[in-house]
Scaffold this motif. Sequence first.
Motif, PDB file in Angstrom:
ATOM      1  N   VAL A   5      53.696  -0.359   3.147  1.00 16.22           N
ATOM      2  CA  VAL A   5      52.977   0.846   2.763  1.00 16.22           C
ATOM      3  C   VAL A   5      53.834   2.060   3.092  1.00 16.22           C
ATOM      4  O   VAL A   5      54.172   2.282   4.262  1.00 16.22           O
ATOM      5  CB  VAL A   5      51.614   0.953   3.476  1.00 16.22           C
ATOM      6  N   GLU A   6      54.172   2.830   2.052  1.00 14.74           N
ATOM      7  CA  GLU A   6      54.946   4.046   2.254  1.00 14.74           C
ATOM      8  C   GLU A   6      54.014   5.237   2.482  1.00 14.74           C
ATOM      9  O   GLU A   6      52.890   5.274   1.970  1.00 14.74           O
ATOM     10  CB  GLU A   6      55.822   4.366   1.031  1.00 14.74           C
ATOM     11  N   SER A   7      54.510   6.202   3.205  1.00 14.73           N
ATOM     12  CA  SER A   7      53.780   7.458   3.407  1.00 14.73           C
ATOM     13  C   SER A   7      54.790   8.561   3.690  1.00 14.73           C
ATOM     14  O   SER A   7      55.957   8.292   3.956  1.00 14.73           O
ATOM     15  CB  SER A   7      52.773   7.345   4.548  1.00 14.73           C
ATOM     16  N   GLY A   8      54.311   9.799   3.622  1.00 16.62           N
ATOM     17  CA  GLY A   8      55.155  10.931   3.987  1.00 16.62           C
ATOM     18  C   GLY A   8      55.680  11.746   2.828  1.00 16.62           C
ATOM     19  O   GLY A   8      56.345  12.767   3.033  1.00 16.62           O
ATOM     20  N   GLY A   9      55.405  11.302   1.613  1.00 17.45           N
ATOM     21  CA  GLY A   9      55.855  12.074   0.468  1.00 17.45           C
ATOM     22  C   GLY A   9      55.070  13.369   0.313  1.00 17.45           C
ATOM     23  O   GLY A   9      54.098  13.610   1.023  1.00 17.45           O
ATOM     24  N   GLY A  10      55.524  14.205  -0.616  1.00 18.39           N
ATOM     25  CA  GLY A  10      54.829  15.461  -0.852  1.00 18.39           C
ATOM     26  C   GLY A  10      55.685  16.433  -1.619  1.00 18.39           C
ATOM     27  O   GLY A  10      56.725  16.063  -2.176  1.00 18.39           O
ATOM     28  N   LEU A  11      55.233  17.667  -1.646  1.00 21.18           N
ATOM     29  CA  LEU A  11      55.939  18.752  -2.318  1.00 21.18           C
ATOM     30  C   LEU A  11      56.700  19.568  -1.288  1.00 21.18           C
ATOM     31  O   LEU A  11      56.123  19.982  -0.278  1.00 21.18           O
ATOM     32  CB  LEU A  11      54.941  19.636  -3.062  1.00 21.18           C
ATOM     33  N   LEU A  18      61.712  16.103   4.518  1.00 27.43           N
ATOM     34  CA  LEU A  18      60.562  15.202   4.583  1.00 27.43           C
ATOM     35  C   LEU A  18      60.998  13.941   5.320  1.00 27.43           C
ATOM     36  O   LEU A  18      62.180  13.573   5.288  1.00 27.43           O
ATOM     37  CB  LEU A  18      60.074  14.809   3.185  1.00 27.43           C
ATOM     38  N   ARG A  19      60.046  13.284   5.969  1.00 23.58           N
ATOM     39  CA  ARG A  19      60.323  11.978   6.548  1.00 23.58           C
ATOM     40  C   ARG A  19      59.359  10.968   5.953  1.00 23.58           C
ATOM     41  O   ARG A  19      58.134  11.098   6.104  1.00 23.58           O
ATOM     42  CB  ARG A  19      60.183  11.984   8.076  1.00 23.58           C
ATOM     43  N   LEU A  20      59.923   9.988   5.292  1.00 22.53           N
ATOM     44  CA  LEU A  20      59.124   8.908   4.726  1.00 22.53           C
ATOM     45  C   LEU A  20      59.025   7.776   5.734  1.00 22.53           C
ATOM     46  O   LEU A  20      59.961   7.505   6.484  1.00 22.53           O
ATOM     47  CB  LEU A  20      59.750   8.396   3.437  1.00 22.53           C
ATOM     48  N   SER A  21      57.877   7.116   5.734  1.00 18.75           N
ATOM     49  CA  SER A  21      57.658   5.946   6.579  1.00 18.75           C
ATOM     50  C   SER A  21      57.321   4.749   5.707  1.00 18.75           C
ATOM     51  O   SER A  21      56.681   4.892   4.664  1.00 18.75           O
ATOM     52  CB  SER A  21      56.517   6.193   7.565  1.00 18.75           C
ATOM     53  N   CYS A  22      57.739   3.595   6.163  1.00 14.24           N
ATOM     54  CA  CYS A  22      57.441   2.333   5.490  1.00 14.24           C
ATOM     55  C   CYS A  22      56.909   1.382   6.553  1.00 14.24           C
ATOM     56  O   CYS A  22      57.670   0.891   7.389  1.00 14.24           O
ATOM     57  CB  CYS A  22      58.699   1.789   4.837  1.00 14.24           C
TER      58      CYS A  22
END
Length: 126
Positions: A5-11, A18-22
């Motif tokens: 599950v990825e998270s942390g995206g955005g504008l 940004l820091r994405l997490s998996c």
Amino acid sequence: QLRLVESGGGLVQPGGSLRLSCAASGFILNYYTIGWFRQAPGKEREGVSCISGGGSSTVYSDSVKGRFTISRDNYLNTVYLQMNSLKPEDTAVYYCAALPRAYSSTCRQPEDYAYWGQGTQVTVSS
């Protein structure tokens, strides 16, 4: 059930971070090489970075080298992608994926990866 599950995206504005997490569940992440891929509208999926199971080996595409950093916390079963100095051309859906090899000297091809997350949108725009 095996999940990523990825998270942390955005504008974010150009030059921002940004820091994405998996986050992985249902399997032990340190037995897998983890890759980050991205796909922009109308373009093929491209490899961004990957990290070996123990974290000793990291690979970056030329387009993100020096700006992105991949890391992992095997205790938390999570891999991160820190993205700095973002550019509009970084806009894409970002995916993490698990390659069933603890070590790989290259990130290999998307078809080599066994498990994929659902993706998180990153938009870089002013």
